[in-house]
Motif scaffolding. Structure first.
Motif, PDB file in Angstrom:
ATOM      1  N   ALA A  39     -10.926   7.795  -2.760  1.00  0.00           N
ATOM      2  CA  ALA A  39     -10.107   6.940  -3.613  1.00  0.00           C
ATOM      3  C   ALA A  39     -10.774   5.575  -3.696  1.00  0.00           C
ATOM      4  O   ALA A  39     -11.525   5.182  -2.796  1.00  0.00           O
ATOM      5  CB  ALA A  39      -8.699   6.789  -3.051  1.00  0.00           C
ATOM      6  N   MET A  41      -9.596   2.748  -3.260  1.00  0.00           N
ATOM      7  CA  MET A  41      -9.156   1.733  -2.315  1.00  0.00           C
ATOM      8  C   MET A  41      -9.786   1.861  -0.929  1.00  0.00           C
ATOM      9  O   MET A  41      -9.668   0.949  -0.113  1.00  0.00           O
ATOM     10  CB  MET A  41      -7.626   1.749  -2.180  1.00  0.00           C
ATOM     11  N   ARG A  69     -13.509  14.825  -3.872  1.00  0.00           N
ATOM     12  CA  ARG A  69     -12.397  15.542  -3.227  1.00  0.00           C
ATOM     13  C   ARG A  69     -12.746  17.018  -3.263  1.00  0.00           C
ATOM     14  O   ARG A  69     -12.904  17.590  -4.339  1.00  0.00           O
ATOM     15  CB  ARG A  69     -11.076  15.300  -3.963  1.00  0.00           C
ATOM     16  N   TRP A 162       2.486   6.752  -2.505  1.00  0.00           N
ATOM     17  CA  TRP A 162       1.080   7.042  -2.219  1.00  0.00           C
ATOM     18  C   TRP A 162       0.666   6.573  -0.829  1.00  0.00           C
ATOM     19  O   TRP A 162       0.976   5.475  -0.399  1.00  0.00           O
ATOM     20  CB  TRP A 162       0.172   6.398  -3.265  1.00  0.00           C
ATOM     21  N   ASN A 202      -2.826   5.675 -11.825  1.00  0.00           N
ATOM     22  CA  ASN A 202      -1.833   5.535 -10.767  1.00  0.00           C
ATOM     23  C   ASN A 202      -1.807   4.091 -10.287  1.00  0.00           C
ATOM     24  O   ASN A 202      -2.843   3.556  -9.889  1.00  0.00           O
ATOM     25  CB  ASN A 202      -2.188   6.482  -9.606  1.00  0.00           C
ATOM     26  N   VAL A 204      -0.423   1.741  -7.492  1.00  0.00           N
ATOM     27  CA  VAL A 204       0.236   1.795  -6.190  1.00  0.00           C
ATOM     28  C   VAL A 204       0.662   0.388  -5.778  1.00  0.00           C
ATOM     29  O   VAL A 204      -0.146  -0.542  -5.788  1.00  0.00           O
ATOM     30  CB  VAL A 204      -0.697   2.388  -5.113  1.00  0.00           C
TER      31      VAL A 204
HETATM   32  N1  SER Z   1      -5.129   4.998  -4.264  1.00  0.00           N
HETATM   33  C1  SER Z   1      -4.508   5.550  -5.437  1.00  0.00           C
HETATM   34  C2  SER Z   1      -5.053   6.939  -5.772  1.00  0.00           C
HETATM   35  O1  SER Z   1      -5.996   7.387  -5.181  1.00  0.00           O
HETATM   36  C3  SER Z   1      -4.700   4.612  -6.592  1.00  0.00           C
HETATM   37  O2  SER Z   1      -5.978   4.089  -6.625  1.00  0.00           O
HETATM   38  O3  SER Z   1      -4.505   7.577  -6.611  1.00  0.00           O
END
Ligand code: SER
Length: 888
Positions: A39, A41, A69, A162, A202, A204
């Motif tokens: 992700a 982040m 993933r 999330w 998304n 969050v």
């Molecule tokens: N962390 C969230 C996701 O992976 C938004 O960046 O969906």
């Protein structure tokens, strides 16, 4: 709109709004919980948790993060929206704007006209979801943005809350969906159909910290984060799918060219048959993921990341074959995907050759495997059928997987073609056992069986301060003791313990350098430290034995590095850098480091390279390394930003986080500049001599150099010299003359052997006249049955038998000769043409005779040779032969 442009527009939108652009981190970040960055982040985690201050001027950032993933690898190509590699575009606010900011920024980019820098999506087609009780977000969507209430839907924890799936930052989220129209599914918004309504972004609202728990909706929330943050993730591939008007993420501008190549190589059309289409998509998806993993330094192997890469590459090759491709395919696929990806990832250009080499080597190895595995499968299938069963056992399927790398679906497919089933339950349970074993092994190796959560409090609150760059002995405090997997307050003499200190001069194993050995003492109390490991990059765990006295938590102690150990470890680690530098001079820049191990006096250096090194190359590497030692270069360490380190040309940039201050170790200017947290000598001459022991293959496309450094190198050379002197003195020669002397001796030996052989043959030949004269007449057949002197081999027997038979020719004759040599009983039986015509076959006679000397032979009716093991049976065998000939 091309994918590359979608990326640019995203970054422009957010940099204009003051966000700092941050380059994508490597797919491989050193986080014990993550195989790959999954992700946008992930690299920002410490800023969300408040462990570090974000180094961005406005407290906001934007990035397009490479993500992999691989959990649902079997789903690829079946759904229309899952790529194993994807680009997540994100904007991040660390305690700055919150829900309203995130929502309005996202809306503007999605709906602004293309001419004004946006994506120009039709606002009527956008739907959003919010978390169950998040009225605040719902109101912002309705009141500030103007989305009608009926297009705002509410979902629970599993969808709209999330977290990373593991402890870390978390919070409610709001997702934006695009309605692709009735041809993609039923009406009713994202809660009704997530294929028609494609999730694209998304948002969050990262405000809490997640504790232990399972999955997406069953965990504890530990409490609020220090600040309210924003983390968003837009799926670049999904937006491309919409803006390019294609059906699914495998058909966008980046992947479609690969599908075209697959069509050409296989002669099969995309879009004709559903099961073929899935294979085309697997190829497109996996070759991009594989390429990006190799780019970031992963090489195929049988565990961890390397295994995922191996699986991906093998699935490509297999899919291509199932589509009808017969030759090799990876080179073309990889070239194609590198072409489409290079505009966004220019670093691919410098790595093309390496990426190709790794892929092609893996393909060659797998094709071989496929061949032997197919044989093994056919054996298993035949055995199943002959037993009258119709199911291949779980054990067979597991063996195919484990030994031949056959994925289960390949076994399933081959079984189906053979009209069989597979016991998949049996297979799964063997797999589960294997996984459990592997996991236990790994944990045991790294963390001595302890549950990692036991360290958590210290990892978060008391990361260990490393003092060992400046001193070898420090006064420190015991923060914790772990014994038998439990926290304890005291340990007594004789106990094994893991010691947590507030600071430590002992180096913890990392970057290939083993952990220091040393002691922890307090007055008379002594602990011997046998290893030091790091947890989560931050916490030093000292594995020790209490050799005298007792130790308690909270006590002040002296931690002392074993100086000899450290001295030799430093030599070895610096030697590794020099060998790396020398290697690149000799082999060129594509020889990229793949791993290393430095222990006092000895080192291993692994690198990606497909060919065996020549003795000259090894010699060059060794002498360049020793010249670098002799140059007495200063070893400089510089702490700087990742960007600065890259600009300096530092190598081995894998696994670094861009917020981090990185440490660059420079020896001899451009000769060696590496990112490294290890301990080094201060001048290259302190390394002492470096002796390369050799080079070997360690799996596909990777090789290993081993070497000694410092005193160990001296001991090695001195032993070699003693050896040479010993040989010289027994040959009464000077050491310098040894090669010549030995060559001359070998030559002489060969000639003598040849001469001996000639003499032996002559001697044997002379015997044949005499042997022929001994022939007896049995039922009209001349017969010779004779045991020759020991030492005659089967070739000698054949020659003599031939001669004797020649001498007896013109009438029926049988010659049987036996001897003894090297613990075996060679024999030959020859029959003349006339004997064969009269119905005497050497084969039949040999079958009979063989039984007496415990052996058997093979050949033709006129000449059989073989060997037995029991010379004692010769006489009875001879009698039997005589009788057989007589009665024939
Ligand atoms: N962390 C969230 C996701 O992976 C938004 O960046 O969906």
């Amino acid at each position: 709109m091309q994918t590359h442009e979608i990326r640019e527009r995203f970054i422009n939108h957010f940099t204009k709004a003051g966000h700092q652009e941050v380059p994508s981190a490597s797919l491989i970040l050193d986080d014990p919980n993550l195989l790959f960055v999954n992700a946008g982040m992930v690299p920002f985690k410490p800023y969300f948790l408040g462990q570090q201050n974000p180094p961005f001027p406005n407290g906001t950032a934007t990035s397009i993060q490479k993500c992999v993933r691989t959990l649902d690898i079997e789903e690829v190509g079946i759904t229309t929206r899952h790529n194993t590699f994807f680009q997540m575009a994100g904007n991040f606010s660390f305690g700055q704007y919150f829900k309203e900011g995130a929502i309005t920024y996202a809306w503007a980019l999605l709906t602004n006209p293309v001419a004004e820098g946006g994506y120009g999506l039709d606002p009527e087609r956008l739907w959003v979801t919010v978390y169950l009780d998040d009225d605040e977000a719902a109101d912002i969507w309705h009141e500030k943005v103007g989305i009608p209430r009926e297009r705002i839907q509410r979902l629970g924890m599993a969808d709209n809350y999330w977290s990373m799936g593991v402890p870390g930052p978390c919070g409610p989220c709001s997702e934006i969906y695009y309605d692709r129209g009735p041809e993609y599914g039923k009406e009713g918004g994202p809660i009704a159909d997530d294929n028609r309504y494609l999730e694209i972004w998304n948002l969050v609202f990262m405000e809490n910290e997640r504790g232990e728990g399972i999955g997406k909706d069953n965990f504890e929330i530990l409490g609020p984060l220090p600040k309210k943050n924003i983390d968003t993730g837009l799926g670049v591939e999904r937006v491309a799918c919409i803006l390019q008007g294609v059906d699914n993420v495998y058909e966008t501008d980046l992947l479609a060219p690969v599908i075209a190549v697959a069509e050409r190589l296989s002669g099969t059309k995309y879009g004709a048959k559903q099961e073929d289409d899935i294979r085309f998509r697997v190829i497109a998806d996996h070759c991009r993921t594989g390429m990006m993993l190799i780019l970031d330094g992963v090489t195929p192997s049988n565990e961890g990341r390397g295994y995922i890469l191996r699986r991906l590459l093998r699935r490509i090759i297999r899919s291509a074959r199932l589509l009808g491709a017969t030759g090799t395919t990876l080179e073309e696929f990889m070239n194609t995907i590198m072409d489409t990806m290079t505009p966004s990832y220019p670093e691919i250009a410098d790595n093309r050759e390496r990426i190709l080499r790794v892929s092609i080597t893996e393909e060659a190895a797998f094709l071989k495997t496929l061949e032997s595995g197919t044989e093994r499968f056919e054996e298993a299938a035949a055995a199943v059928k002959s037993k009258g069963s119709s199911s291949v056992s779980g054990a067979d399927a597991f063996a195919l997987h484990d030994t031949y790398g056959f994925p289960i679906d390949l076994t399933l497919e081959m079984a189906a073609e053979a009209g069989l089933e597979v016991d998949t339950e049996g297979f799964e349970s063997l797999m589960a056992e294997q996984r459990a074993r592997a996991k236990a092994d790994n944990q045991a190796k790294k963390h001595g069986h302890a549950d990692l959560s036991i360290y958590r409090e210290w990892v978060d609150e008391h990361p260990t301060v490393f003092t060992g760059f400046d001193e070898l002995s420090s006064s420190v405090k015991v923060l914790g003791l772990i014994s038998g997997g439990q926290k304890v307050s005291e340990v007594a003499e004789g106990q094994e313990v893991e010691v947590i200190l507030d600071a430590s001069p002992l180096y913890a194993e990392s970057g290939g350098q083993l952990g220091d050995r040393g002691t922890i003492t307090r007055g008379d109390v002594v602990l011997d430290v046998n290893d030091v490991q790091k947890i989560g990059k931050k916490l030093w765990v000292h594995r020790a034995t209490v050799t005298r006295g007792a130790l308690g938590v909270g006590e002040e102690v002296t931690a002392q590095v074993n100086e000899q150990w450290r001295h030799a470890a430093r030599q070895s680690h610096s030697a590794t850098h020099l060998i790396h530098g020398a290697l690149r001079q000799v082999l060129g820049p594509t020889a990229v480091q793949a791993g290393s191990m430095n222990q006092p006096g000895y080192l291993r250096f692994d690198f990606n390279y497909t060919e065996q090194l020549t003795p000259e190359q090894l010699k060059d590497i060794e002498s360049i390394t020793n010249l670098a030692v002799d140059n007495d270069w200063a070893v400089n360490t510089i702490e700087t930003s990742l960007a600065e380190a890259k600009a300096m040309g530092a190598m081995a940039l894998f696994g670094e986080n861009y917020g981090d201050v990185v440490r660059v170790v420079e020896i001899g200017g451009p000769f060696s500049i590496e990112l490294c947290g290890g301990t080094h000598v201060s001048h290259s001459s302190q390394i002492g001599p470096v002796s390369i022991l050799g080079e070997s293959s360690i799996g596909s496309g990777a090789r290993r150099i081993e070497a000694y450094s410092g005193l160990d190198s001296f001991h090695y050379l001195s032993k070699e010299r003693a050896l040479a002197e010993g040989i010289a003195s027994s040959l009464k020669a000077k050491t310098d003359d040894l090669p010549e002397r030995i060559a001359a001796l070998t030559q002489k030996l060969k000639e003598t052997e040849k001469q001996l052989e000639r003499m032996r043959r002559q001697q044997m030949a002379q015997q044949s006249g005499q042997i022929a004269a001994e022939a007896e007449l049995l039922g009209g057949v001349s017969v010779v049955i004779k045991r020759l002197d020991a030492g005659a081999n089967v070739g000698d027997l054949r020659n003599i038998a031939n001669d004797v038979r020649g001498k007896l020719s013109g009438k029926p004759a049988v010659v049987a000769l036996v001897s003894e040599t090297d613990g075996k009983v060679p024999f030959v039986i020859a029959a003349s043409k006339e004997a064969v015509e009269a119905g005497l076959s050497a084969k039949d006679l040999a079958a009979q005779f063989g039984g007496y000397i415990k052996g058997h032979g093979g050949g033709k009716p006129d000449m059989v040779q073989g060997a037995g093991s029991e010379i004692g049976g010769f006489e009875s065998g001879a009698q039997a032969l005589r009788a057989a000939i007589q009665n024939a």
